[in-house]
Design a protein around this motif. Structure first.
Motif, short mmCIF file in Angstrom:
data_model
loop_
_atom_site.label_atom_id
_atom_site.label_comp_id
_atom_site.label_asym_id
_atom_site.label_seq_id
_atom_site.Cartn_x
_atom_site.Cartn_y
_atom_site.Cartn_z
N ARG A 186 0.84 -1.07 0.08
CA ARG A 186 0.00 0.01 -0.01
C ARG A 186 0.68 1.35 0.04
NH1 ARG A 186 -5.38 0.34 0.60
NH2 ARG A 186 -5.40 -1.79 1.55
N PRO A 187 2.01 1.38 0.69
CA PRO A 187 2.69 2.61 0.68
C PRO A 187 3.40 2.95 -0.54
CG PRO A 187 3.22 1.27 2.92
CD PRO A 187 2.38 0.49 1.89
N PHE A 188 3.74 1.77 -1.31
CA PHE A 188 4.28 1.88 -2.74
C PHE A 188 3.28 2.54 -3.75
CE2 PHE A 188 4.34 -0.28 -7.18
CZ PHE A 188 5.18 0.42 -7.60
N PHE A 189 1.88 2.06 -3.33
CA PHE A 189 0.85 2.34 -4.40
C PHE A 189 0.46 3.97 -3.89
CE2 PHE A 189 -3.76 3.41 -4.85
CZ PHE A 189 -3.94 3.17 -6.18
N ARG A 190 0.61 4.29 -2.65
CA ARG A 190 0.04 5.61 -2.21
C ARG A 190 1.15 6.78 -2.62
NH1 ARG A 190 0.40 5.24 3.80
NH2 ARG A 190 2.57 5.56 3.10
N ASP A 191 2.42 6.28 -2.40
CA ASP A 191 3.41 7.27 -2.31
C ASP A 191 4.14 7.42 -3.90
OD1 ASP A 191 3.21 7.72 0.14
OD2 ASP A 191 4.77 6.26 0.70
N HIS A 192 3.91 6.48 -4.53
CA HIS A 192 4.54 6.63 -6.18
C HIS A 192 3.60 6.18 -7.19
CE1 HIS A 192 8.27 6.85 -3.79
NE2 HIS A 192 8.03 5.72 -3.20
N PHE A 193 3.04 5.15 -6.85
CA PHE A 193 2.21 4.26 -8.34
C PHE A 193 1.14 5.37 -8.52
CE2 PHE A 193 -0.77 1.60 -10.24
CZ PHE A 193 0.03 1.29 -11.32
N ALA A 194 0.15 5.65 -7.52
CA ALA A 194 -1.08 6.45 -7.45
C ALA A 194 -0.81 7.92 -8.25
CB ALA A 194 -1.58 6.40 -6.40
N ARG A 195 0.50 8.17 -8.22
CA ARG A 195 0.72 9.56 -8.75
C ARG A 195 1.24 9.72 -10.08
NH1 ARG A 195 5.25 11.09 -4.69
NH2 ARG A 195 5.03 12.96 -5.94
N LEU A 196 1.30 8.42 -10.82
CA LEU A 196 1.62 8.75 -12.16
C LEU A 196 0.80 9.24 -13.29
CD1 LEU A 196 3.22 5.15 -12.40
CD2 LEU A 196 4.55 7.07 -11.79
N ASP A 197 1.36 9.99 -14.24
CA ASP A 197 0.35 10.36 -15.33
C ASP A 197 0.47 9.52 -16.64
OD1 ASP A 197 -0.19 12.91 -14.20
OD2 ASP A 197 2.17 13.36 -14.15
N ARG A 198 1.60 8.98 -17.02
CA ARG A 198 1.87 8.07 -17.94
C ARG A 198 2.64 7.00 -17.81
NH1 ARG A 198 1.26 11.78 -22.70
NH2 ARG A 198 -0.83 12.89 -22.03
N GLN A 199 2.63 5.84 -18.54
CA GLN A 199 3.15 4.29 -17.98
C GLN A 199 3.74 3.71 -19.39
OE1 GLN A 199 3.61 3.06 -14.74
NE2 GLN A 199 4.75 1.88 -16.16
N ILE A 200 4.97 3.21 -19.20
CA ILE A 200 5.16 2.26 -20.13
C ILE A 200 5.78 0.75 -19.56
CG2 ILE A 200 7.63 3.31 -20.03
CD1 ILE A 200 8.15 2.28 -23.12
#
Length: 502
Positions: free
Chosen positions: A284-298
Motif C-alpha cells: 500500500r505505501p508503494f501504491f500511495r506514495d509512488h504509483f498512484a501519482r503517475l500520469d503516463r506509463q510504459i
C-alpha cells in the motif's frame, strides 16, 4: 489506511499538482517491466537521447538510426534545451544515469545492472509551443516541461492486485497455479512441505521460515531463463532489499478456506497476519506514495524470452499483463484532472529486444504482444485511457545484413556476442562479430499458444537469444558519447509525452 489518511493523501497530491501546473508543467512517467525486460537501458537511452539530441545532428559518426524523426517536437526544431535537474522527491534514490551511461558507452561497454528498487530522475525540457496555451500565458518565454521518470520493478506492480485479495483467496490461487504442468516440478519441494503442514498447529518460527524459504526458492526457479514465468507475486520475495528476513516476508500460502477461523497463536493465523502486514506496510505505501501519482506509463515486456520458453510461459505472461493493467488508475485526462488529480491516460506496452529479430518480423512481434494484452487493453480503453503497443530496442546492438549460406542468401542480424556466448560449438570472445539467422515469428499471433512459437528448430531457437554487447558509441566534439542507435524509441517518446510539448 484510514479514510482520514486517504483524504490527506488526495489533498496533498492535488496541492502538488496545482503547484506543478503553475510552475510550468510536470509529467510523471512510470517505467516498469518484469525481470530482464530492459528498464534500465530504456531510461538511460531515453534521457541520453533527449539531453544529447541537439548536439547529435550533423555530428560525425552519427547515422540516421540515431536520430528521432518520429519525435515531432525535435523534428520540428522546437526543443530549445534539455538537461537534468534535481528530482523533487528527496527520499527516493536517484536513478544512476551517469553510471549506467558509462556502462553502455564506455570503453568496456556492457549492459548495466537491472532495476532492483525504485528510483527517480528528472529531465527538464524547454521548448517553443506551437500556439498559445494557459501555461505560456502564465509564463513568458519558452515553455517548460519537467519529466519525472519513476523506475520501479515490475514484480512490485504484480503485488497491487493483492490489495483486493484475502489470504485465503491468494493462497488458493497460488497453490492452484503451482499445480499446473509448467510449475509442478519446480514447486514439488515447497508443495510437499505444505502438504505436511497443519495450519491449525501452534505457530513456530522455524516452520514459518522453512515454508517461506521453500516458497521463495520456487519463485526464483520459476523466474529463471529456463522457465521464464511472469506471474509470481509477492514481488518482494524476489527483490527483498531492506525487508529481507523480516516477518513481512516470512510467510507462504497454505490450504485454508475463506472465512476459516484459526486458533489463537496458530500457524495459519500468523501466516494470515503476516500476509496482511505485507499488504499494509509494503504494497500500500508503494501504491500511495509512488504509483498512484503517475500520469503516463510504459510497460516493457521481454516477449521473446516467453516465446522461447514455450506456450506455458506465454500463457503466464498473458495472465501477468492482464493483472498489471488492473492496478493502473486509468482515465481520460482533462484540464481538471491535470491540475488537481492526475490519472494515467496513456499506457504503452513495448516488446523489447526487437534488434534480436530482422525488421520483417517486427510487425509480428507487435501483433503477438497486442494479442497477449488484448483483455487488458479492452479494459483500459473502456475507461478512457489510450493504449499502444510497439516493438522497440532502446539501444540497438545489432545491424542487418544479407549473408550467403549454402548458396542461398539469408536475412541475418550481426552483432558482437558477449564473451562466453556460443553457437553450436563456436564460443565467442566478446570481440568478434557473429551473424545470426533469427527465423520468423508466426503470422497468426494465436499460434504462440500452440507450441509453434518460433518457426525454427530447437537448435536454431537457441541462437536467437544470444546476448550482444552494446554498440560502439560515437563521440561528439566534446569527447562525450553521442546517442546510440535504436529501434522506435522516438515513436515511444512521441506517444508518451509528445503531446505535452505541443
Amino acid at each position: 489506511m484510514t479514510q482520514f489518511s486517504d483524504l490527506m493523501f488526495e489533498t496533498r497530491v492535488a496541492a502538488e499538482s496545482v503547484a506543478d501546473f503553475l510552475a510550468g508543467g510536470r509529467l510523471r512517467l512510470g517505467v516498469t517491466g518484469l525481470s530482464r525486460s530492459g528498464k534500465t537501458v530504456f531510461i538511460t537511452a531515453l534521457v541520453h537521447q533527449l539531453t544529447r539530441a541537439l548536439s547529435a545532428r550533423g555530428a560525425k559518426g552519427v547515422d540516421s538510426k540515431t536520430l528521432l524523426p518520429v519525435f515531432r517536437p525535435l523534428a520540428e526544431s522546437r526543443i530549445v534545451s534539455a538537461h537534468l535537474d534535481p528530482q523533487p522527491d528527496y527520499s527516493v534514490p536517484r536513478f544512476a544515469y551517469e553510471e549506467h551511461l558509462a556502462a553502455l558507452a564506455g570503453a568496456d561497454r556492457h549492459w548495466p545492472e537491472s532495476t532492483r528498487r525504485i528510483s527517480e530522475l528528472r529531465v527538464s525540457l524547454e521548448y517553443r509551443a506551437k500556439g498559445w496555451s494557459l501555461r505560456k500565458g502564465l509564463n513568458q518565454g519558452p515553455a517548460r516541461l519537467d519529466i519525472d521518470i519513476v523506475d520501479y520493478p515490475g514484480e512490485w506492480l504484480l503485488d497491487l492486485p493483492l490489495l483486493g485479495k484475502s489470504y485465503a483467496q491468494w493462497s488458493l490461487e497460488t497453490l492452484e497455479a503451482a499445480s499446473v504442468s509448467a510449475r509442478a516440478t519446480i514447486a514439488s519441494e515447497w508443495r510437499g512441505l505444505t502438504a505436511q503442514t497443519d495450519v491449525k498447529a501452534r505457530y513456530e518460527e522455524e516452520t514459518a521460515q522453512a515454508l517461506a524459504r521453500a516458497f521463495t526458492q520456487y519463485l526464483r526457479l520459476a523466474r529463471s531463463d529456463r522457465f521464464a514465468l511472469s506471474s509470481l507475486p509477492p514481488g518482494r520475495f524476489l527483490m527483498p532489499g531492506d525487508l529481507e528476513g523480516s516477518p513481512a516476508l516470512t510467510f507462504a500460502p497454505l490450504p485454508v478456506a475463506e472465512g476459516e477461523e484459526f486458533p489463537y497463536r496458530s500457524l495459519g493465523r500468523e501466516m494470515e497476519r503476516r500476509y496482511e502486514a505485507y499488504k499494509s506496510q509494503v504494497v500500500r505505501p508503494f501504491f500511495r506514495d509512488h504509483f498512484a501519482r503517475l500520469d503516463r506509463q510504459i510497460v516493457l515486456v521481454d516477449t521473446l524470452a516467453a516465446l522461447n520458453s514455450g506456450p506455458e510461459a506465454v500463457r503466464d505472461l498473458e495472465t501477468a499483463l492482464t493483472g498489471v493493467l488492473t492496478a493502473f488508475r486509468t482515465g481520460r485526462a482533462n484540464l481538471f484532472s491535470t491540475i488537481f488529480r492526475p490519472k494515467i491516460d496513456r499506457i504503452l506496452f513495448a516488446a523489447t529486444k526487437a534488434d534480436h529479430l530482422h525488421h520483417t518480423s517486427h510487425d509480428r512481434l507487435e501483433a503477438i504482444l497486442r494479442h497477449l494484452t488484448a483483455r487488458a487493453i479492452e479494459r483500459a480503453e473502456g475507461v478512457g485511457a489510450t493504449i499502444d503497443v510497439i516493438a522497440l530496442a532502446a539501444v540497438r546492438a545489432t545491424r542487418e545484413a544479407m549473408v550467403r549460406h549454402e548458396g542461398e542468401k539469408l536475412s541475418a542480424i550481426v552483432g558482437v556476442p558477449t564473451a562466453g556466448e556460443h553457437i553450436g560449438g563456436e564460443i565467442f570472445d566478446g570481440v568478434a562479430e557473429g551473424a545470426i539467422f533469427p527465423g520468423e515469428l508466426p503470422a497468426d499471433p494465436s499460434d504462440v499458444f500452440l507450441g509453434e512459437a518460433l518457426a525454427v528448430s530447437d537448435e536454431e531457437a537457441d541462437f536467437r537469444f544470444l546476448k550482444f554487447r552494446p554498440p560502439v558509441a560515437a563521440l561528439g566534439a566534446d569527447r562525450k558519447p553521442l546517442p546510440l542507435p535504436h529501434i522506435r524509441l522516438d515513436r515511444a517518446m512521441e506517444f508518451l509525452f509528445g503531446d505535452r510539448l505541443s
